[in-house]
Write a protein that holds these residues in place. Structure first.
Motif, PDB file in Angstrom:
ATOM      1  N   GLU A  35       0.830  -1.205   0.000  1.00 26.00           N
ATOM      2  CA  GLU A  35       0.000   0.000   0.000  1.00 26.00           C
ATOM      3  C   GLU A  35       0.864   1.254   0.000  1.00 26.00           C
ATOM      4  O   GLU A  35       0.613   2.197  -0.758  1.00 26.00           O
ATOM      5  CB  GLU A  35      -0.918  -0.007   1.216  1.00 26.00           C
ATOM      6  N   THR A  90       3.979   1.574  -0.987  1.00 27.28           N
ATOM      7  CA  THR A  90       4.704   1.667  -2.253  1.00 27.28           C
ATOM      8  C   THR A  90       3.801   2.236  -3.340  1.00 27.28           C
ATOM      9  O   THR A  90       4.207   3.109  -4.114  1.00 27.28           O
ATOM     10  CB  THR A  90       5.250   0.285  -2.656  1.00 27.28           C
ATOM     11  N   ARG A  91       2.566   1.771  -3.392  1.00 23.43           N
ATOM     12  CA  ARG A  91       1.604   2.295  -4.365  1.00 23.43           C
ATOM     13  C   ARG A  91       1.293   3.757  -4.091  1.00 23.43           C
ATOM     14  O   ARG A  91       1.186   4.565  -5.021  1.00 23.43           O
ATOM     15  CB  ARG A  91       0.329   1.465  -4.338  1.00 23.43           C
ATOM     16  N   ALA A 125      -0.238   3.150 -10.685  1.00 20.12           N
ATOM     17  CA  ALA A 125       0.332   2.947  -9.347  1.00 20.12           C
ATOM     18  C   ALA A 125      -0.063   1.600  -8.751  1.00 20.12           C
ATOM     19  O   ALA A 125       0.462   1.212  -7.707  1.00 20.12           O
ATOM     20  CB  ALA A 125      -0.104   4.079  -8.422  1.00 20.12           C
ATOM     21  N   GLY A 126      -0.972   0.890  -9.407  1.00 20.53           N
ATOM     22  CA  GLY A 126      -1.331  -0.443  -8.949  1.00 20.53           C
ATOM     23  C   GLY A 126      -2.581  -0.526  -8.104  1.00 20.53           C
ATOM     24  O   GLY A 126      -2.896  -1.582  -7.561  1.00 20.53           O
ATOM     25  N   PHE A 127      -3.313   0.580  -7.979  1.00 25.64           N
ATOM     26  CA  PHE A 127      -4.575   0.539  -7.250  1.00 25.64           C
ATOM     27  C   PHE A 127      -5.634  -0.097  -8.146  1.00 25.64           C
ATOM     28  O   PHE A 127      -5.611   0.070  -9.361  1.00 25.64           O
ATOM     29  CB  PHE A 127      -5.016   1.944  -6.836  1.00 25.64           C
TER      30      PHE A 127
END
Length: 106
Positions: free
Chosen positions: A38, A40-41, A63-65
């Motif tokens: 979390e 890192t994102r 961002a990977g969310f």
């Protein structure tokens, strides 16, 4: 066949291995793996928001969310502001800092 982790030896071994791995990760990094991901994102999204012009949907995806809503929730929980407010407050102007002028008396 395992009935879904109700105490069989196979599930107990897997569960113990996961606990040990999580504990080792926490010991090395200082936080649980999920929290690390979390954070890192969040850091990636913050950087994308202040240095680019991409939409919040695009930033969330890059961002990977899972969704812009998830990104908003994480921003509010960790920073107390929405991604849009964060962008407005911290966006770089894109103007390079001026070089100091030479002193004519030197």
């Amino acid at each position: 066949m395992c009935p879904g982790g109700r105490g069989c030896a196979r599930c107990t071994r897997r569960s113990t291995g996961e606990v040990a791995t999580t504990g080792a990760f926490r010991g090395e990094v200082g936080m649980a793996p999920a929290r690390y991901v979390e954070q890192t994102r969040l850091e990636a999204a913050k950087l994308l928001l202040v240095t680019g012009d991409e939409s919040q949907e695009s930033v969330a995806r890059r961002a990977g969310f899972g969704s812009p809503e998830t990104m908003r929730r994480i921003f509010r929980r960790n920073l107390g502001v929405s991604p849009g407010s964060y962008r407005s407050r911290f966006r770089t102007t894109g103007i390079a800092p001026r070089e100091p002028e030479a002193d004519p008396h030197d």
